[in-house]
Design a protein around this motif. Sequence first.
Motif, short mmCIF file in Angstrom:
data_model
loop_
_atom_site.label_atom_id
_atom_site.label_comp_id
_atom_site.label_asym_id
_atom_site.label_seq_id
_atom_site.Cartn_x
_atom_site.Cartn_y
_atom_site.Cartn_z
N ASP A 14 42.00 76.22 74.48
CA ASP A 14 41.27 77.52 73.94
C ASP A 14 39.89 77.37 73.85
OD1 ASP A 14 43.65 78.86 73.82
OD2 ASP A 14 43.89 78.19 71.66
N GLU A 15 39.29 76.15 73.68
CA GLU A 15 37.96 75.83 73.69
C GLU A 15 37.19 75.88 75.29
OE1 GLU A 15 36.24 72.45 71.87
OE2 GLU A 15 38.46 71.97 70.76
N LYS A 16 38.06 75.71 76.13
CA LYS A 16 37.58 75.80 77.54
C LYS A 16 37.58 77.19 77.73
CE LYS A 16 39.11 73.42 80.86
NZ LYS A 16 39.98 72.33 81.71
N ARG A 17 38.60 78.05 77.34
CA ARG A 17 38.51 79.51 77.66
C ARG A 17 37.25 80.25 76.87
NH1 ARG A 17 44.07 78.63 76.61
NH2 ARG A 17 45.32 79.50 78.14
N ARG A 18 37.20 79.99 75.68
CA ARG A 18 35.93 80.33 74.89
C ARG A 18 34.59 79.96 75.73
NH1 ARG A 18 31.92 79.79 71.71
NH2 ARG A 18 32.12 77.49 71.43
N ALA A 19 34.20 78.74 76.20
CA ALA A 19 33.19 78.70 76.79
C ALA A 19 33.07 79.17 78.08
CB ALA A 19 33.27 76.86 77.20
N LEU A 20 34.30 79.49 78.91
CA LEU A 20 34.20 80.08 80.07
C LEU A 20 33.80 81.70 79.91
CD1 LEU A 20 37.24 78.48 82.03
CD2 LEU A 20 34.67 78.50 82.62
N ARG A 21 34.18 82.21 78.84
CA ARG A 21 34.08 83.40 78.29
C ARG A 21 32.44 83.72 78.12
NH1 ARG A 21 38.84 83.26 75.15
NH2 ARG A 21 40.53 84.25 76.42
N ILE A 22 31.94 82.64 77.24
CA ILE A 22 30.39 83.15 77.01
C ILE A 22 29.69 82.73 78.29
CG2 ILE A 22 30.70 82.49 74.37
CD1 ILE A 22 29.33 79.64 75.12
N LEU A 23 30.23 82.01 79.21
CA LEU A 23 29.09 81.69 80.41
C LEU A 23 29.40 83.22 81.20
CD1 LEU A 23 30.44 78.17 81.22
CD2 LEU A 23 28.12 79.13 81.38
N ALA A 24 31.04 83.71 81.26
CA ALA A 24 30.98 84.89 82.07
C ALA A 24 30.14 86.09 81.41
CB ALA A 24 32.27 85.33 82.07
N GLU A 25 29.93 86.32 80.20
CA GLU A 25 29.16 87.05 79.25
C GLU A 25 27.71 87.02 79.86
OE1 GLU A 25 29.66 86.36 75.12
OE2 GLU A 25 31.66 87.08 75.07
N LYS A 26 27.28 85.80 80.11
CA LYS A 26 25.79 85.69 80.61
C LYS A 26 25.51 86.19 82.21
CE LYS A 26 21.93 82.60 81.10
NZ LYS A 26 21.49 81.08 80.65
N TYR A 27 26.50 85.71 83.10
CA TYR A 27 26.50 85.93 84.31
C TYR A 27 27.21 87.12 85.03
CZ TYR A 27 24.05 81.42 84.15
OH TYR A 27 23.21 80.24 83.72
N SER A 28 28.02 87.50 84.10
CA SER A 28 28.86 88.54 85.03
C SER A 28 29.35 89.58 83.80
CB SER A 28 30.18 87.98 85.34
OG SER A 28 29.91 87.30 86.34
N ALA A 29 28.40 89.80 82.87
CA ALA A 29 28.58 91.00 82.01
C ALA A 29 29.24 92.42 82.30
CB ALA A 29 27.29 91.14 81.13
N GLU A 30 28.89 92.89 83.54
CA GLU A 30 29.35 93.99 83.86
C GLU A 30 30.82 93.87 84.36
OE1 GLU A 30 26.63 92.77 86.21
OE2 GLU A 30 25.56 92.90 84.37
N PHE A 31 31.34 92.52 84.67
CA PHE A 31 32.82 92.29 85.26
C PHE A 31 33.70 91.59 84.34
CE2 PHE A 31 29.13 92.62 88.53
CZ PHE A 31 29.74 93.82 89.14
N LEU A 32 33.16 91.87 83.00
CA LEU A 32 34.24 91.23 81.97
C LEU A 32 35.72 91.37 82.30
CD1 LEU A 32 32.01 91.02 78.97
CD2 LEU A 32 32.33 88.99 80.80
N GLU A 33 36.18 92.46 82.64
CA GLU A 33 37.48 92.73 82.96
C GLU A 33 38.26 91.77 83.55
OE1 GLU A 33 38.46 96.69 83.88
OE2 GLU A 33 37.15 97.65 82.40
N GLY A 34 37.64 91.70 84.71
CA GLY A 34 38.03 90.36 85.73
C GLY A 34 37.76 88.91 85.25
N ALA A 35 37.06 88.92 84.40
CA ALA A 35 36.70 87.45 84.00
C ALA A 35 38.02 86.89 83.42
CB ALA A 35 35.72 87.46 82.87
N GLU A 36 38.99 87.57 82.41
CA GLU A 36 40.01 86.85 82.10
C GLU A 36 41.01 86.25 83.03
OE1 GLU A 36 40.64 85.90 78.76
OE2 GLU A 36 38.74 86.62 78.30
N LYS A 37 41.48 87.13 84.02
CA LYS A 37 42.15 86.71 85.06
C LYS A 37 41.68 85.40 85.84
CE LYS A 37 44.80 87.96 89.18
NZ LYS A 37 44.89 86.37 89.48
N GLU A 38 40.19 85.56 86.16
CA GLU A 38 39.44 84.50 86.89
C GLU A 38 39.52 82.94 86.02
OE1 GLU A 38 37.26 82.81 89.78
OE2 GLU A 38 38.52 84.74 89.80
#
Length: 162
Positions: A108-132
């Motif tokens: 769960d901590e890894k998921r949270r860290a990956l989400r905050i990284l995705a928010e910074k670098y792929s903010a327009e593509f967050l829908e696909g971030a969860e699957k990735e």
Amino acid sequence: MFREVRRNKKQILSEAESRGILNKATSGVLCVLGDEAYPYGVPMSYRLEGNRLYFHCMPVGHKVDAMKRHDKVSFTVIETDQIVPEEYTTYFRSVIAFGKVTFIEEPDEKRRALRILAEKYSAEFLEGAEKEIEDKLSAVCIFCLEIEHLSGKEAIEFAEAR
């Protein structure tokens, strides 16, 4: 324990200014104590959250081995690097963070860290971030640098213009 920044006091950035640079920049160089005690610097993407810098990488390799042996690291970001040939100088603004690395293993901590990284670098593509994130979760290494010391510095020309 940490050295003071040399040069004119006007060139030293405040903690808020230094954190602003960390929030704005997209990459920096992580420096670790590598093989045979040689310094090893590697460019990395990151995300600042609170007093931590979060990173992701492959779970094996030189930097991971080095950090597992020695958890003290530094991370350098250069926001501005403008060469001014006629003045024989560079107008710069940079930050160095020092601290200790912690590896994040809990899913769960890894998921949270990956989400905050995705928010910074792929903010327009967050829908696909969860699957990735789910697809790569077990194959990725997440670590954070707990900032113990932060120093920022800028060219005197920037300092005098403020």
